[in-house]
Motif scaffolding. Structure first.
Motif, PDB file in Angstrom:
ATOM      1  N   VAL A 179       0.837  -1.211   0.000  1.00 46.33           N
ATOM      2  CA  VAL A 179       0.000   0.000   0.000  1.00 46.33           C
ATOM      3  C   VAL A 179       0.867   1.253   0.000  1.00 46.33           C
ATOM      4  O   VAL A 179       0.627   2.216  -0.730  1.00 46.33           O
ATOM      5  N   VAL A 180       1.905   1.227   0.851  1.00 47.74           N
ATOM      6  CA  VAL A 180       2.801   2.386   0.948  1.00 47.74           C
ATOM      7  C   VAL A 180       3.502   2.638  -0.380  1.00 47.74           C
ATOM      8  O   VAL A 180       3.636   3.777  -0.840  1.00 47.74           O
ATOM      9  N   GLN A 181       3.961   1.567  -1.040  1.00 40.22           N
ATOM     10  CA  GLN A 181       4.620   1.718  -2.349  1.00 40.22           C
ATOM     11  C   GLN A 181       3.636   2.225  -3.393  1.00 40.22           C
ATOM     12  O   GLN A 181       3.996   3.015  -4.282  1.00 40.22           O
ATOM     13  N   HIS A 182       2.386   1.735  -3.323  1.00 40.28           N
ATOM     14  CA  HIS A 182       1.366   2.220  -4.246  1.00 40.28           C
ATOM     15  C   HIS A 182       1.157   3.730  -4.073  1.00 40.28           C
ATOM     16  O   HIS A 182       1.028   4.472  -5.063  1.00 40.28           O
ATOM     17  N   LEU A 183       1.118   4.173  -2.818  1.00 41.73           N
ATOM     18  CA  LEU A 183       0.961   5.605  -2.551  1.00 41.73           C
ATOM     19  C   LEU A 183       2.164   6.393  -3.063  1.00 41.73           C
ATOM     20  O   LEU A 183       2.030   7.526  -3.547  1.00 41.73           O
ATOM     21  N   THR A 203       6.764   0.546  11.726  1.00 44.63           N
ATOM     22  CA  THR A 203       7.182   1.529  10.731  1.00 44.63           C
ATOM     23  C   THR A 203       7.253   0.837   9.372  1.00 44.63           C
ATOM     24  O   THR A 203       7.975  -0.152   9.199  1.00 44.63           O
ATOM     25  N   ILE A 204       6.482   1.363   8.428  1.00 45.44           N
ATOM     26  CA  ILE A 204       6.466   0.838   7.059  1.00 45.44           C
ATOM     27  C   ILE A 204       6.845   1.986   6.146  1.00 45.44           C
ATOM     28  O   ILE A 204       6.147   3.012   6.125  1.00 45.44           O
ATOM     29  N   SER A 205       7.943   1.906   5.411  1.00 47.97           N
ATOM     30  CA  SER A 205       8.448   3.062   4.670  1.00 47.97           C
ATOM     31  C   SER A 205       9.028   2.635   3.334  1.00 47.97           C
ATOM     32  O   SER A 205       9.567   1.530   3.184  1.00 47.97           O
ATOM     33  N   THR A 206       8.923   3.546   2.362  1.00 43.96           N
ATOM     34  CA  THR A 206       9.579   3.352   1.059  1.00 43.96           C
ATOM     35  C   THR A 206      10.999   3.894   1.089  1.00 43.96           C
ATOM     36  O   THR A 206      11.709   3.809   0.095  1.00 43.96           O
ATOM     37  N   LEU A 207      11.404   4.536   2.204  1.00 48.18           N
ATOM     38  CA  LEU A 207      12.758   5.046   2.343  1.00 48.18           C
ATOM     39  C   LEU A 207      13.721   3.910   2.682  1.00 48.18           C
ATOM     40  O   LEU A 207      13.323   2.931   3.335  1.00 48.18           O
ATOM     41  N   ALA A 208      14.963   4.060   2.259  1.00 48.31           N
ATOM     42  CA  ALA A 208      15.986   3.102   2.645  1.00 48.31           C
ATOM     43  C   ALA A 208      16.183   3.162   4.153  1.00 48.31           C
ATOM     44  O   ALA A 208      16.108   4.253   4.748  1.00 48.31           O
TER      45      ALA A 208
END
Length: 782
Positions: A179-183, A203-208
């Motif tokens: 979901v986070v990547q879709h956003l 914590t769910i993040s698209t950041l490294a």
């Protein structure tokens, strides 16, 4: 190269110009780039927020429709009502599969999970979100973001009604990395979901992972300083959005934009500008060095010339032929300027040291010369303070031109006397001179008389012949002092004594300096006492008895002063000092204010009495005094007849016509006026007749021995008869025994005042004393 040299300044100017230009260009680009970067970041984040909100609203709407279908199903409601767990679980799983829901729940009204499609919500376990359940029951439904175990869900709760609410159904979508990547794909920004529920942070993040700590703490605004060259840059801009917050748990989304691309172009242009500026600076340095070398050599010559001028060496300079025309003109101007400065310096020095009218030394220079005599030679000399007797009359009657002629003539005679007897002479004020004459101890008296005789010889101005009279105050070195300050002060003390004693020549006497310093100290203490009004000054009151009725109808206000260190200070002493030092106005105003306030207090307590206040001729001349008194009386609600003013006979006779005019103003306002100390001021009977007064107060010198002195009785009887013939009341002061009172009563005197009746007393004691006096009168009458 010196930093303040012309060459250095030219070099600094060139380099500064290049640097300022480069910095201006760089600053303009920095300002524009920073504005653009800030604006772009705000636009990206705002767009991402809209996309994110739309995504969540879409999912929320989907959840609501699905939950409404489930809670409206009759079979489902029947299974819930009968607590058919198998049917409930089957219905939840089937409905969840149809809508691709990640979480299906049924919660009873006590908040326990009845059935769940997810292992994190086992039947019988509590649903730890009581506020959400309560909101569902109150509002008929609720949406929220909750954490169950280590998973975050977007969930909707709707009540199951049959027809009353029998349970709560919940449907949720999992918020995970997909979901986070879709956003992120939708918004173009990195998205981080942070949940702190149930003690298990998620914590769910698209950041490294390595960039998350710094990125998530970055401010939403891009600081301008982050774009400065060689400055530590801000790599991220983050905006935090709170999705849900309950007690100690919350669900937040952080949108993060990477800023490195925004810096690349700016850094590249900044280095280009700095490189160009460096090359230009090098060229400017070379050019400045070549140009300044041709100018500094002749200027160094002018600098050396100016340094000689500063030392007072005003020499004429030869201008070399090799210099340019402009430099040659400048050097000639310098030489001419030196000559003019030398002339003006001599003139200014003379004016600073001499009196412009007489050409004698001024006071400051005289004191310096006296100090030289005392410190260097040590030879004895006399210091004479000399003033012209009646000089003001000459100035007023014949004009200032004649007065100036007299002063110049006196100065010339002092100079002529100095040709035979070495002296220093100075004019220290209007008609006062200071003269120092070397002498032998046995010769000082004769020398002083010789100088006075020389100065007093007649002088002619036009058709006018003047014979001036002088007074000398004399001190001697080293007998009377060892420096200029002490000697000049003691000479002035001797001159003041000569004025008071009406003698032409007066030597300083040992101990007079202490008295003078004491007077100065008393004047200073009086000023402090008036300004602070801390109780040092206070008023006493002495009664006056009506000899006909025996009653107390009047009081005289008498000022007293008890200093914290000096103790009691006599009124006659400090009042005279107040007149001499110019404080009499402030002292009189203070006395009047205190007396009027006390009168108002007595009036409020039922005591109606008149109080006499002593004033001087100078007080009468103040136009503000009368207005001040009338305004205070009006403010306090007191009648004008409650106050009377006493003025000494001597003060009245100094300028009788002016006194009559000024006293008339007070009389028109309804104030009573009294002539104080009558009998010692040589009043003119014609003037006394014109005086707008109500009373005569016979001086106590005629009253103290009245019962024993026939001559005093004759004087007092004639004074009483004279006053009554002018319709004036008579007060006798200084009555100290009953015999004197009886004599005065037989003479027809109206009032008496003195220690026999009462000593001056504090205001707090007056009312009781008058009451006791009235009782004694009543007793005698009975």
């Amino acid at each position: 190269m010196k930093t303040n040299s012309l060459r250095a300044q030219m070099l600094t100017l060139s380099v500064s110009t290049v640097l300022i230009t480069a910095l201006t260009i760089l600053s303009a680009f920095w300002w524009t780039t920073s504005n653009y970067t800030q604006q772009q970041v705000r636009v990206h984040i705002d767009s991402a927020l809209k996309v994110f909100n739309q995504f969540l609203e879409s999912r929320q709407q989907q959840l609501f429709i699905s939950a409404e279908v489930l809670t409206s199903d009759f079979g489902f409601k029947q299974a819930v009502a009968s607590r058919d767990n198998a049917t409930i679980t089957s219905a939840l799983l089937n409905h969840g599969q149809r809508i691709n829901a990640d979480l299906m729940l049924l919660i009873d009204l006590e908040g326990d999970i009845v059935a769940s499609s997810d292992e994190t919500g086992a039947p019988g376990t509590p649903f730890n979100h009581p506020l959400l359940i309560q909101k569902t029951l109150d509002a008929g439904g609720a949406t929220s973001f909750v954490q169950l175990g280590d998973t975050v869900f977007q969930i909707i709760l709707l009540p199951v009604k049959a027809p009353l609410t029998i349970a709560i159904a919940g449907i949720g979508f999992r918020l995970d990395l997909s979901v986070v990547q879709h956003l992120r794909n939708l918004s173009g920004l990195n998205v981080t979901l942070i949940s702190t529920g149930q003690g298990i942070p998620v914590t769910i993040s698209t950041l490294a992972p390595e960039t998350q700590p710094s990125a998530l703490k970055s401010p939403s605004e891009v600081a301008r300083a982050a774009l400065l060259p060689f400055h530590q840059q801000q790599h991220f801009s983050s905006h935090k959005l709170n999705l849900e917050s309950h007690n100690d748990s919350s669900v937040d989304v952080v949108l993060t934009e990477h800023l490195d691309e925004a810096y690349a172009d700016f850094n590249r242009l900044g280095w280009n500008i700095l490189t160009i500026s460096g090359v230009t600076i090098i060229l400017a340095i070379l050019g400045s060095l070549l140009f300044s070398r041709g100018m500094t050599r002749p200027l160094n010559t002018l600098v050396a010339l100016a340094e000689k001028f500063a030392k007072g060496q005003y020499i004429k300079v030869h201008t070399p032929s090799s210099v340019t025309r402009e430099i040659g003109t400048l050097m000639n101007a310098f030489s001419k300027m030196g000559s003019e400065i030398e002339k003006r310096e001599q003139h200014i020095t003379y004016q600073a040291m001499h009196d412009p009218l007489t050409g004698l030394l001024n006071r400051a220079t005289m004191l310096e010369r006296i100090n030289l005599l005392t410190n260097e030679t040590g030879a004895p000399f006399v210091l004479i303070a000399c003033n012209i007797v009646g000089f003001r009359i000459i100035n007023d009657n014949f004009g200032p031109t004649t007065g100036d002629f007299c002063l110049r003539a006196v100065a010339q005679r002092m100079t002529h006397f100095g040709e035979k007897h070495p002296l220093l002479a100075a004019r220290v004020s209007g008609d006062e001179f200071l003269i120092a004459i070397s002498h032998h101890a046995e010769y000082s008296e004769q020398l002083s008389h010789a100088l006075m005789e020389h100065l007093s010889s007649p002088m002619t101005y036009g058709e006018i012949i003047f014979t001036l009279n002088f007074r000398f105050g004399i001190s001697r070195f080293p007998d009377d002092g060892n420096n200029a300050s002490v000697l000049s002060r003691r000479t002035s003390i001797a001159l003041d004594a000569a004025r008071k004693e009406q003698v032409s020549l007066r030597h300083y006497k040992e101990g007079e300096d202490d008295a003078h310093l004491l007077r100065l100290k008393t004047i200073s203490n009086l000023k402090q006492a008036l300004n602070s009004d801390d109780g040092q000054l206070f008023m006493f009151y002495q009664p006056k008895k009506n000899l006909v009725t025996g009653r107390i109808e009047k009081l005289e206000a008498l000022i007293r002063w008890i200093h914290p260190q000096e103790g009691f200070i006599a009124p006659d002493y400090f009042v005279e000092l107040a007149e001499q030092s110019g404080q009499i106005d402030q002292l009189t105003d203070w006395v009047i204010s205190q007396v009027l306030k006390q009168l108002a207090q007595w009036q409020q307590s039922g005591l109606s009495i008149q109080v006499a206040i002593n004033i001087s001729a100078h007080d009468l001349e103040r136009e503000s005094l009368l207005n001040n008194v009338t305004h205070q009386l009006s403010d306090l609600g007191l009648p004008h007849h409650s106050v009377s003013f006493e003025l000494t006979e001597r003060d009245m006779m100094q300028n009788a016509d002016l006194a009559i005019e000024l006293m008339g103003r007070f009389k028109k306002q309804g104030f009573s006026l009294s002539v104080d100390d009558y009998g010692i001021g040589y009043s003119s009977l014609s003037k006394l007749k014109q005086m707008p007064v109500n009373e005569l107060k016979i001086d106590k010198s005629f009253v103290l021995q009245l019962d024993q002195s026939e001559s005093d009785q004759i004087i007092v009887q004639s004074t009483i008869d004279l006053a009554h013939s002018f319709n004036l009341k008579v007060i006798a002061e200084g009555v100290e025994n009953q015999a004197t009172q009886e004599v005065l009563k037989s003479m027809g005197c109206d009032y008496i005042q003195g220690y026999y009746l009462a000593k001056p007393m504090a205001a707090a004691d007056v009312a009781q004393w008058i009451s006791n006096h009235e009782k004694s009168i009543s007793t005698l009458s009975a």
